[in-house]
Design an enzyme around this catalytic site. Structure first.
Site, PDB file in Angstrom:
ATOM      1  N   SER A 159       0.826  -1.197   0.000  1.00  0.00           N
ATOM      2  CA  SER A 159       0.000   0.000   0.000  1.00  0.00           C
ATOM      3  C   SER A 159       0.867   1.257   0.000  1.00  0.00           C
ATOM      4  O   SER A 159       1.667   1.449  -0.914  1.00  0.00           O
ATOM      5  CB  SER A 159      -0.948  -0.063   1.202  1.00  0.00           C
ATOM      6  OG  SER A 159      -1.974   0.878   1.098  1.00  0.00           O
ATOM      7  N   ASP A 185      -9.166  -6.064  -4.756  1.00  0.00           N
ATOM      8  CA  ASP A 185      -8.598  -4.913  -4.058  1.00  0.00           C
ATOM      9  C   ASP A 185      -9.187  -3.648  -4.673  1.00  0.00           C
ATOM     10  O   ASP A 185      -8.874  -3.295  -5.810  1.00  0.00           O
ATOM     11  CB  ASP A 185      -7.075  -4.925  -4.213  1.00  0.00           C
ATOM     12  CG  ASP A 185      -6.394  -3.745  -3.523  1.00  0.00           C
ATOM     13  OD1 ASP A 185      -7.086  -2.815  -3.077  1.00  0.00           O
ATOM     14  OD2 ASP A 185      -5.146  -3.761  -3.444  1.00  0.00           O
ATOM     15  N   HIS A 223      -7.348  -5.973  -0.322  1.00  0.00           N
ATOM     16  CA  HIS A 223      -6.177  -5.127  -0.092  1.00  0.00           C
ATOM     17  C   HIS A 223      -5.480  -5.634   1.159  1.00  0.00           C
ATOM     18  O   HIS A 223      -5.845  -5.292   2.294  1.00  0.00           O
ATOM     19  CB  HIS A 223      -6.623  -3.673   0.084  1.00  0.00           C
ATOM     20  CG  HIS A 223      -5.489  -2.695   0.109  1.00  0.00           C
ATOM     21  ND1 HIS A 223      -4.669  -2.472  -0.974  1.00  0.00           N
ATOM     22  CD2 HIS A 223      -5.036  -1.875   1.099  1.00  0.00           C
ATOM     23  CE1 HIS A 223      -3.764  -1.560  -0.665  1.00  0.00           C
ATOM     24  NE2 HIS A 223      -3.962  -1.185   0.595  1.00  0.00           N
TER      25      HIS A 223
END
Length: 493
Positions: free
Chosen positions: A41, A125, A160
């Site tokens: 991320s 995601d 995610h």
């Protein structure tokens, strides 16, 4: 970038790794040709930035759900995530930065073509998503990374998260996007990444020793950055602690994923240390912290950093993606220190007693104890050497510094043959005065806010009268205020 909850203290206690008294970051025998970086991320955006800016250092880069270099330098951060499509024109703008900064603000761009790149994203995601990752792949391909050196992986059912093939305490299902953002996906992300970088691996150790995790003083390297925690973590396999030549990997957590927020989950549940322990890989885990102060960003307006994200949007200066970016330089300084134990051929010990004094708004005096037999000394600020020729004495006045800014210095010595010692323990110091204020905005916004004026269709900085380019909403400039109604084009440290 994420929303979620902080794990309860009881869960952290069960993980078997509690907070420690911070120690000094160790200097180890590191093979400097085998230093790599990865992140999830915001950590993936940061890993990508480090890989490009310090391409001479990092031979491997892994991006777990991130976006391309300088995406948020030119567009609102939302255009770089939420599965947004990033087109050729946007990539061309980012490429111009890579080209213009090559060999200066960044290491030579040609180094990127030799890197080994690993990419992973979940098909479910919707926080970052496959489309930004496709743009990352295109950007690497455009800069010479071959198909053989680039591994792109997408798991349709994954959200995610960081993918592992075992269930750690507190982890979620693979399709769930929630704290701690580590999941048993039946996919060994850490192992696949390390194989891409280093080839065949020895079997992993699924019970790495708790004693090998060290909490270290990160403040010595962060130059007072408000987005970085006072301490970080490092995993040192016993063989590496004993002096064996080892590899070094930097693992960057994502938003809402630092130690204060989720405890040991990123350190222990990702699988990094299981592979590291049996394959001579030191793993450095730098740490962010929550920063609730609203700050001007490159292209996303004024924002706070309440989730403890790594800086990929310019919270801490317009140079956030370059070597001089505060968080970038901090991580590089940690890498350099860990790798300094490899010796470098010097026959003398590192200088001791390094300290700072005589601070002014633009300079600092660094002094140290003499080393018997030394023919000279080198001084490093935030990991970069600042003296052009060896220093003959035991002090050095470092100039050209920014006011109200904290820096970190280390010192090395040279033996009679000119071989350099390992670096000393770091010393920090803060210049006097008030730190300059930087604002990144469109030239149109600068004029509207009174930081610049326009003439003949061009924008000019007030005070310095520097030409900022066309007066419109598309050209973005960072202005540094150095006095009352006096602005120059530049960035803040």
């Amino acid at each position: 970038m994420k929303s979620g909850i902080v794990l309860a203290a009881a869960v952290l206690a069960c993980a078997g790794l509690g907070a420690q008294a911070a120690t000094a970051l160790p200097a180890l025998n590191i093979d400097k040709t085998k230093i790599s970086v990865s992140g999830l991320s915001s950590g993936a955006f940061m890993a990508n930035q480090l890989g490009y800016a310090y391409s001479a250092t990092f031979m491997g880069v892994a991006v777990f759900a991130g976006g391309p270099y300088m995406c948020a330098g030119h567009a609102n951060y939302t255009a770089c995530m939420y599965n947004a499509s990033i087109g050729a024109n946007q990539l061309s703008t980012m490429q111009a930065d890579l080209n213009n900064w090559s060999g200066g603000a960044d290491d030579a761009l040609s180094n990127v073509a030799r890197q080994k790149v690993f990419m992973w994203v979940g098909g479910a995601d919707y926080t970052v998503g496959p489309n930004p990752m496709a743009a990352v792949r295109t950007q690497y391909t455009n800069n010479g990374v071959t198909a053989a050196n680039l591994s792109f992986n997408q798991l349709a059912s994954a959200g995610h998260t960081f993918p592992a093939d075992f269930a750690g305490a507190g982890d979620n299902a693979c399709g769930t996007t929630a704290s701690p953002y580590v999941s048993n996906c039946g996919y060994d992300g850490a192992g696949a990444m390390f194989r891409q970088f280093y080839g065949t691996l020895a079997a992993r150790n699924d019970a790495p020793a708790a004693a090998n995790y060290l909490q270290f003083d990160q403040a010595a390297y962060s130059a007072g950055n408000p987005g970085m925690a006072a301490t970080g973590w490092i995993y040192v396999p016993a063989s590496c602690a004993g002096g064996a030549s080892c590899k070094l990997h930097v693992a960057l957590h994502g938003c809402l994923q630092n130690y204060a927020q989720i405890g040991n989950a990123f350190l222990q549940n990702t699988g990094y240390t299981r592979w590291a322990d049996s394959n001579g890989i030191v793993v450095l885990f730098p740490q962010t912290q929550v920063d609730n102060t609203s700050r001007s960003t490159a292209a996303s307006g004024s924002l706070a950093n309440p989730n403890g994200c790594w800086d990929w949007i310019g919270w801490y200066g317009g140079n956030f993606a370059q070597k001089a970016g505060t968080q970038m330089a901090a991580i590089k300084a940690m890498v350099d220190h860990v790798a300094s134990g490899s010796g470098g051929g010097g026959s003398l010990p590192a200088p001791t007693g390094v300290g700072t004094s005589a601070a002014t708004a633009s300079s600092m005096t660094i002094a140290w104890n003499a080393v018997a037999g030394a023919s000279g000394y080198n001084v490093y600020r935030n990991g970069a050497k600042v003296n052009a020729t060896p220093v003959a004495g035991t002090s050095y006045v470092d100039t050209g510094l920014a006011a109200g800014t904290t820096y970190t210095w280390t010192v090395t010595d040279l033996d009679a043959g000119g071989a350099e010692s390992v670096q000393s323990a770091p010393a920090t110091g803060t210049t006097t005065g008030t730190a300059p204020t930087c604002t990144t905005a469109s030239n149109y916004a600068h004029v509207a806010a009174g930081r610049a004026h326009q003439a003949g269709g061009y924008a000019y900085a007030n005070g310095s009268n520097q030409n900022m380019g066309l007066w419109n909403t598309f050209v973005v400039t960072t202005l540094k205020q150095t006095g009352p109604n006096y602005y120059v084009i530049g960035t803040c440290p």
